[in-house]
Design a protein around this motif. Structure first.
Motif: not given
Length: 303
Positions: A167-195
């Motif tokens: 989560s911290n890593y994705y926040n870092k990347v998203g912040k870099l993208c926003k500072e450069n005028g881009l959006k950062f998006v996380y794409h799911n598969h099925a494993d995201e619904f494991l616990k």
């Protein structure tokens, strides 16, 4: 095709010469097989509903002839493309500017790109910034609006601490993208619904990433495979799902397993801006299957 008059007499024969899935030449002949006329029809479906396509759907076609494939997709009515092949500053062997020009020549835009970089040390800002800054600059040259990523290592995660590191890593990347005028998006598969330690991975990411920096791309097919209803997530986390991948077990709408029409009732609450078709299992040649996907989304889902 043989035409006849009302008495059943042969009048004119019409030949159909299909150049590809979007281009056909017709020619009429008299009974002596002399040409009477010749014309060409090129498909030019509307783009007013802003439907995109993930190019994995036609990956072999893109590898074989990217320019011709893009031209056909544009004629089918697709408005923009999303890639998944960025590597060493190129897309299908093209520089960012070359690929942008190729897409735009087809009447579409290059708006999104799936990118993959998962550093072993999520706290090594030097490595992270070096890779992502290069990636961001390449994509800015290509004119994209968002970068997306996914995670193939979720089955190996054993602790919530590891989820927080991601989560911290994705926040870092998203912040870099926003500072450069881009959006950062996380794409799911099925494993995201494991616990992990009793926590659903996807929920953890949604709750522990900053909405200012990290958006989500809902792959409705993989959510169904993962045993969840996308609508529940749209309701519980409104405005987080900036993009949808609309995919079925084969051609769109054919399996009967996914209630696409109900899902599309929640576009506004989800916050979706980019709707993309994706086909990876086919009953027909891929270019025909993706034309059916466009028709299904355009005529059946987007009213």
């Amino acid at each position: 095709m043989q035409d006849k008059d009302l008495n059943g007499n042969n009048t004119m024969k019409v030949d159909f010469n299909f150049q590809n899935y979007t281009d056909v030449i017709l020619e009429g002949f008299d009974n002596e097989n002399q040409s009477l006329w010749k014309t060409r029809y090129i498909k030019n479906n509307p783009k007013n509903k802003n439907i995109g396509i993930q190019l994995v759907s036609v990956h072999d076609n893109m590898l074989d002839n990217p320019e011709e494939t893009l031209i056909q997709l544009g004629r089918m009515g697709y408005s923009y493309v999303e890639t998944f092949v960025y590597k060493n500053g190129s897309f299908y062997g093209q520089t960012p500017k070359q690929f942008k020009a190729m897409v735009e020549k087809s009447g579409m835009k290059f708006l999104g790109s799936m990118t993959f970089f998962d550093p072993e040390d999520k706290n090594d800002d030097t490595v992270i910034n070096t890779w992502w800054n290069k990636t961001i600059q390449d994509h800015k040259k290509a004119g994209v609006e968002y970068l997306s990523t996914s995670n193939s290592k979720l089955k190996d995660i054993k602790t919530v601490k590891e989820l927080q590191e991601y989560s911290n890593y994705y926040n870092k990347v998203g912040k870099l993208c926003k500072e450069n005028g881009l959006k950062f998006v996380y794409h799911n598969h099925a494993d995201e619904f494991l616990k992990v330690e009793g926590v659903t991975i996807y929920d953890y990411f949604l709750q522990n990433t900053n909405p200012e920096y990290v958006y989500f791309q809902s792959d409705v097919y993989w959510m169904q495979v993962g045993g969840v209803n996308p609508v529940d997530y749209f309701k519980n986390y409104p405005n987080r799902f900036i993009s949808w991948h609309v995919k079925d077990y084969k051609e769109l709408g054919e399996s009967g397993k996914i209630d696409f029409k109900d899902i599309f009732n929640y576009q506004e609450i989800a916050g979706v801006q980019y709707i993309l078709s994706e086909v990876e299992d086919y009953s027909f040649p891929p270019l025909f299957s993706v034309s059916l996907a466009w028709e299904y989304i355009y005529y059946e889902l987007l009213k």
